[in-house]
Enzyme design. Structure first.
Site, PDB file in Angstrom:
ATOM      1  N   GLY A  49     -13.320   6.963  -4.855  1.00 38.03           N
ATOM      2  CA  GLY A  49     -13.696   5.563  -4.741  1.00 38.03           C
ATOM      3  C   GLY A  49     -14.579   5.145  -5.889  1.00 38.03           C
ATOM      4  O   GLY A  49     -14.846   5.919  -6.816  1.00 38.03           O
ATOM      5  N   GLY A  51     -18.014   2.149  -6.804  1.00 33.00           N
ATOM      6  CA  GLY A  51     -18.907   1.089  -6.368  1.00 33.00           C
ATOM      7  C   GLY A  51     -19.332   0.267  -7.562  1.00 33.00           C
ATOM      8  O   GLY A  51     -18.709   0.315  -8.628  1.00 33.00           O
ATOM      9  N   GLY A  54     -20.530   2.804 -10.562  1.00 34.74           N
ATOM     10  CA  GLY A  54     -19.680   3.819 -11.171  1.00 34.74           C
ATOM     11  C   GLY A  54     -18.614   4.305 -10.217  1.00 34.74           C
ATOM     12  O   GLY A  54     -18.402   3.739  -9.142  1.00 34.74           O
ATOM     13  N   ASP A 178     -29.354   0.381   1.897  1.00 32.14           N
ATOM     14  CA  ASP A 178     -27.965  -0.047   1.685  1.00 32.14           C
ATOM     15  C   ASP A 178     -27.033   0.708   2.631  1.00 32.14           C
ATOM     16  O   ASP A 178     -25.994   1.230   2.202  1.00 32.14           O
ATOM     17  CB  ASP A 178     -27.573   0.181   0.226  1.00 32.14           C
TER      18      ASP A 178
END
Length: 374
Positions: A49, A51, A54, A178
């Site tokens: 994945g 974000g 990076g 977060d």
């Protein structure tokens, strides 16, 4: 030249994943080159994945009998895909992971690398043990696509693990800031088939000591709206780990609803805050003593905070109980959910307090009787 800053001692080889396990693969542009110190040690596999800072790749550690790891590259420059990650941001993330090392429901730090570019814009790398093939967002989407809603027992097991992870993070003096489904890694144990949840994504984390010294909470104020606590919406800098337990309450509600959207989803940030008030009510916000302390914030945020305080005086009554009736969530489960989604942060459940609630106790029968096991 890249150099390793942190590296753990050798561990027993981890069980290798069979070739067919390719879940969570993300198609994207060609991968960026890794510096020699990283490329020589880790064999890059599929992409897991990316974000705002990076991308993340699954890899094999050539020095540890092929142990699986996740290599997260933090971009040292700003481009069309990523936001620049400076040395202080890299150090904060690495130090937060190091402080939380060793707990089963937090991703485990293996090593960190900094690419010392002559231009001062080199990438940095955070290597963690491989925790699973997908994040919680993708897992929820797959469950929805297969028409498999989360049962209350499944939600309880997930929340027990996530709250346990948050408890350890907070005990280490770290506020994650977060906690969203994209930063929860999900895997399945092969023998028991049970799901394992681990907290990752420490890019916005910070220790209480560092925050007090710097006095800048722009990262928190810019975090993803649907999971942001009311005190953050109001521009408060007077917060603690309960901004994380609010986010976990949002995740719990999202798992129970199962519609694939954040529980407080709205198109605009201001609409998110209004929707939040309509669901949990405004009493907790208006009775929070910290509301009066907001007068000392910077002028840029005073106007915004004043507007939101006026919105908060609208007098909404909580409708959370109507959204989660007894047939959808037990009374004990609702006690946890409502405690996490308490608008007044001083009354909101901490991770440790939430784990002590009856919902997380299991029944065990022996000698013809029944006892409660925490």
């Amino acid at each position: 030249m890249a150099s390793a800053i942190v590296e753990e001692k050798d561990e027993p080889p981890e069980e290798k994943e069979p070739p067919e396990a390719k879940m969570g693969q993300v198609a994207d542009a060609p991968p960026c080159a890794w510096p020699p110190a990283v490329a020589e040690r880790y064999e890059r596999l599929e992409k897991l994945g990316q974000g705002m800072f990076g991308d993340v790749y699954k890899a094999r550690d050539r020095r540890r009998s092929g142990q699986l790891v996740a290599v997260k590259r933090l971009s040292g420059r700003t481009d069309d895909r990523f936001v620049h990650t400076g040395p202080l941001d890299f150090a904060r993330q690495a130090m937060s992971l190091a402080a939380c090392r060793g707990y089963p429901h937090v991703v485990r730090l293996v090593a960190t690398y900094a690419d010392a570019s002559s231009r001062g814009d080199g990438d940095s790398f955070v290597v963690t043990k491989y925790a699973g093939p997908m994040n919680l967002r993708k897992y929820m989407m797959e469950r929805r696509a297969q028409s498999q809603p989360f049962l209350e027992g499944e939600v309880r097991r997930a929340m027990r693990q996530l709250l346990s992870g948050a408890k350890h993070v907070h005990k280490a003096g770290i506020v994650h800031r977060d906690l969203v489904p994209e930063n929860v890694i999900v895997d399945q144990r092969r023998r028991s088939a049970k799901m394992v949840y681990k907290i990752g994504g420490f890019g916005m984390s910070e220790s209480a000591a560092a925050r007090e010294g710097r006095g800048d909470d722009s990262a928190l104020l810019a975090s993803f709206g649907p999971y942001r606590a009311p005190e953050a919406f109001l521009g408060s800098r007077d917060y603690d780990g309960r901004v994380d337990t609010w986010a976990l309450g949002c995740i719990m509600a999202e798992l129970l609803v199962g519609d694939g959207k954040p529980f407080f989803y709205a198109e605009l940030e201001s609409e998110v805050f209004v929707k939040m008030q309509r669901v949990v009510g405004t009493k907790g916000i208006t009775e929070w003593p910290g509301l009066q302390r907001l007068v000392g914030t910077r002028e840029r945020e005073l106007a915004q905070a004043a507007v939101r305080r006026e919105q908060a005086s609208g007098g909404y009554t909580s409708c959370l109980g109507k959204l989660f009736p007894a047939e959808k969530l037990s009374e004990a489960g609702f006690e946890v959910l409502s405690g996490l989604l308490e608008a007044n942060p001083e009354r909101r459940l901490t991770a440790a307090a939430a784990l002590r609630k009856p919902w997380f106790r299991r029944q065990s029968r022996f000698f013809g009787g029944c006892c409660v096991v925490p």
